[in-house]
Enzyme design. Structure first.
Site, PDB file in Angstrom:
ATOM      1  N   GLY A  81       0.685  -1.297  -0.032  1.00 53.14           N
ATOM      2  CA  GLY A  81       0.128  -0.110  -0.155  1.00 53.14           C
ATOM      3  C   GLY A  81       0.823   1.206   0.194  1.00 53.14           C
ATOM      4  N   SER A  82       1.923   1.180   0.635  1.00 51.78           N
ATOM      5  CA  SER A  82       2.867   2.372   1.034  1.00 51.78           C
ATOM      6  C   SER A  82       3.196   2.829  -0.519  1.00 51.78           C
ATOM      7  CB  SER A  82       3.959   2.259   1.754  1.00 51.78           C
ATOM      8  OG  SER A  82       3.382   1.947   3.134  1.00 51.78           O
ATOM      9  N   GLN A 190      -7.669  -0.085   3.254  1.00 50.87           N
ATOM     10  CA  GLN A 190      -8.703  -0.581   4.382  1.00 50.87           C
ATOM     11  C   GLN A 190     -10.119  -1.131   3.576  1.00 50.87           C
ATOM     12  OE1 GLN A 190      -8.326  -1.358   7.509  1.00 50.87           O
ATOM     13  NE2 GLN A 190      -6.272  -0.507   7.512  1.00 50.87           N
ATOM     14  N   SER A 210      -3.494  -3.331  -0.845  1.00 46.04           N
ATOM     15  CA  SER A 210      -2.400  -3.999  -0.168  1.00 46.04           C
ATOM     16  C   SER A 210      -2.788  -5.460   0.338  1.00 46.04           C
ATOM     17  CB  SER A 210      -1.925  -3.380   1.275  1.00 46.04           C
ATOM     18  OG  SER A 210      -0.899  -3.849   1.802  1.00 46.04           O
ATOM     19  N   THR A 248      12.346  -7.660 -10.695  1.00 47.16           N
ATOM     20  CA  THR A 248      11.440  -8.780 -11.086  1.00 47.16           C
ATOM     21  C   THR A 248      10.197  -9.038  -9.953  1.00 47.16           C
ATOM     22  OG1 THR A 248      13.837  -9.628 -11.514  1.00 47.16           O
ATOM     23  CG2 THR A 248      11.927 -11.582 -11.066  1.00 47.16           C
ATOM     24  N   CYS A 335       1.935   1.937  12.769  1.00 41.76           N
ATOM     25  CA  CYS A 335       3.050   3.064  12.415  1.00 41.76           C
ATOM     26  C   CYS A 335       3.475   3.941  13.412  1.00 41.76           C
ATOM     27  CB  CYS A 335       2.595   3.705  11.064  1.00 41.76           C
ATOM     28  SG  CYS A 335       1.705   2.560  10.111  1.00 41.76           S
TER      29      CYS A 335
HETATM   30  C1  LIG Z   1      -1.976  -0.501   5.954  1.00 37.30           C
HETATM   31  C2  LIG Z   1      -2.036   0.720   5.494  1.00 37.30           C
HETATM   32  C3  LIG Z   1      -1.131   1.215   4.472  1.00 37.30           C
HETATM   33  C4  LIG Z   1       0.079   0.538   3.812  1.00 37.30           C
HETATM   34  O1  LIG Z   1       0.047  -0.649   3.394  1.00 37.30           O
HETATM   35  P1  LIG Z   1       1.569  -1.502   3.252  1.00 37.30           P
HETATM   36  O2  LIG Z   1       1.209  -2.721   2.671  1.00 37.30           O
HETATM   37  O3  LIG Z   1       1.639  -1.775   4.752  1.00 37.30           O
HETATM   38  O4  LIG Z   1       2.525  -0.643   2.772  1.00 37.30           O
HETATM   39  C5  LIG Z   1      -1.484   2.429   3.431  1.00 37.30           C
HETATM   40  N1  LIG Z   1      -2.913   3.090   3.878  1.00 37.30           N
HETATM   41  C6  LIG Z   1      -3.759   2.475   4.679  1.00 37.30           C
HETATM   42  C7  LIG Z   1      -5.024   3.173   4.809  1.00 37.30           C
HETATM   43  C8  LIG Z   1      -3.189   1.397   5.310  1.00 37.30           C
HETATM   44  O5  LIG Z   1      -4.480   0.791   6.128  1.00 37.30           O
END
Ligand SMILES: *Cc1c(COP(=O)(O)O)cnc(C)c1O
Length: 406
Positions: A81-82, A190, A210, A248, A335
């Site tokens: 997600g990040s 989410q 994610s 990759t 975090c």
């Molecule tokens: C967990 C989360 C992320 C980050 O996702 P990762 O896969 O851990 O990098 C970003 N945004 C929200 C809203 C999240 O809950």
């Protein structure tokens, strides 16, 4: 776990931190292990071991696209997600630079993957408007309209908040952005796999997801980028992902993500109905604790999210004592835990520092039972009472030396 004072017990740990991460589903795990065993080739290689991996990769792309109403070419696989959030913002920034538009609209309660990236863009000459969030944790579309300027290159608003679970009016915000021809991104980490998400009905141009938030593996995610928008590449190197993301591909992880996503969506309606019922049972139970408050509206809330503030206690101590009782929960986002600052999300919805410190997030999983929900309520009630019994702040509050806020 036995509570010796009251005698109530449960014989297993209750994991209630699914907003931080989820356990991999058995199906997804099996797909991943089988692929690591058998399909370990490099998808860019031309011989059959590589081409087998390529097939798995492209099939996963189609499956993921299908679930969110996209086409396969609109999916870029990322490390999570990040990364997807970073890439979306970079994409908008590059387009903005070209057209001389350097204004971004976002909200004060985004995930740090967004907040810290817009801060970086600010240092790079972009102007950022962070919308206030109301006490109910819902962004108002009319405030998005009011924030738009002639030089706005991006609106980014999360689909559902990771701490308080509130679901945003994405479709409406997307409609507004489309009318004004402003690029719209949503961090849907989410939401995807938990509530219905459809990129075309929702009018989004870019969307982040994610795998580890919907029972897939960690370190895998994707960015949806609508056809016609050219994604900027965060990582330079080879021509993987059609030049939009070098490196990759994590074929086994990506295929496991597709499996986890399909599974989550197939069971979504049933899971959501059961979780919502038990979520509300927990909310009702915890609401009876004096000087407590639910964070975020009860309506428009993710099926698994409960988030409370309890006056006169520290969230951290609450978590440790709950762990002793077999409940794993969080006080804010994973975090920020470990830092002394209260959650930026709770501050954004107007909680004062003292109150925000006494927060608890329970993000329950699909397998939660009524017995577990009731156990959680009893355990939290006990722990809050116990902590208050030796809290100097609570004593001051009850003796009238300082006013109650909740
Ligand atoms: C967990 C989360 C992320 C980050 O996702 P990762 O896969 O851990 O990098 C970003 N945004 C929200 C809203 C999240 O809950």
């Amino acid at each position: 776990m036995i509570d010796h004072q009251t005698g109530y017990q449960i014989d297993h740990m209750i994991y209630a931190d699914n907003a931080a991460t989820t356990q991999m589903s058995e199906k997804a795990k099996k797909v991943m292990i089988d692929l690591m065993d058998q399909t370990w080739g490099n998808p860019s290689s031309l011989y059959s071991t590589g081409q087998k991996a390529k097939e798995v990769l492209e099939e996963a792309r189609s499956r993921v696209a299908q679930v969110i109403g996209a086409t396969p070419r609109e999916i870029v696989f990322t490390s999570g997600g990040s990364e997807a959030d970073n890439q979306a913002l970079l994409t908008a920034a590059e387009l903005g630079k070209k057209s001389g538009k350097k204004h971004i609209v976002s909200t004060a309660f985004e995930h740090h993957a967004i907040l810290n990236t817009v801060k970086k863009l600010e240092r790079d000459g972009f102007e950022v408007t962070l919308l206030d969030v109301h006490e109910d944790g819902i962004v108002r579309p009319e405030e998005v309209v009011a924030a738009l300027r002639g030089d706005t290159c991006l609106v980014t608003v999360m689909y559902a908040n990771n701490e308080i679970g509130t679901i945003q009016p994405i479709r409406e915000i997307g409609r507004i952005c489309r009318e004004r021809k402003v690029l719209f991104h949503t961090d849907a980490v989410q939401a995807v796999g938990h509530i219905p998400v459809d990129v075309s009905a929702d009018n989004v141009d870019m969307l982040s997801a994610s795998a580890h938030k919907f029972h897939g593996p960690k370190g895998v995610g994707f960015l949806y980028v609508k056809q016609g928008v050219r994604p900027a590449s965060l990582i330079e190197g080879g021509a993987q992902e059609r030049g939009r993301r070098a490196g990759t591909e994590n074929v086994a992880g990506i295929a496991a993500m597709a499996t986890a996503l399909e599974e989550a969506v197939a069971n979504m309606a049933d899971n959501a109905a059961r979780m919502t019922k038990l979520r509300d049972r927990i909310i009702d139970g915890l609401s009876k604790i004096p000087h407590s408050a639910l964070n975020g509206a009860a309506e428009h809330r993710l099926p698994g999210n409960v988030n409370f503030c309890f006056e006169g206690i520290e969230g951290e101590s609450l978590l440790l004592l709950l762990d002793d009782k077999g409940i794993e929960a969080s006080s804010g986002s994973a975090c920020t835990s470990g830092s002394l600052d209260p959650s930026h999300v709770l501050l954004a919805i107007g909680r004062v520092h003292d109150v925000a410190h006494g927060s608890l997030r329970l993000s329950i999983g699909e397998t939660i039972t009524e017995e577990e929900a009731d156990y959680i309520v009893r355990a939290v009630k006990d722990v809050v009472a116990q902590l208050r019994s030796f809290s100097p702040v609570w004593r001051d509050l009850t003796e009238g030396k300082r006013p109650f806020i909740l």
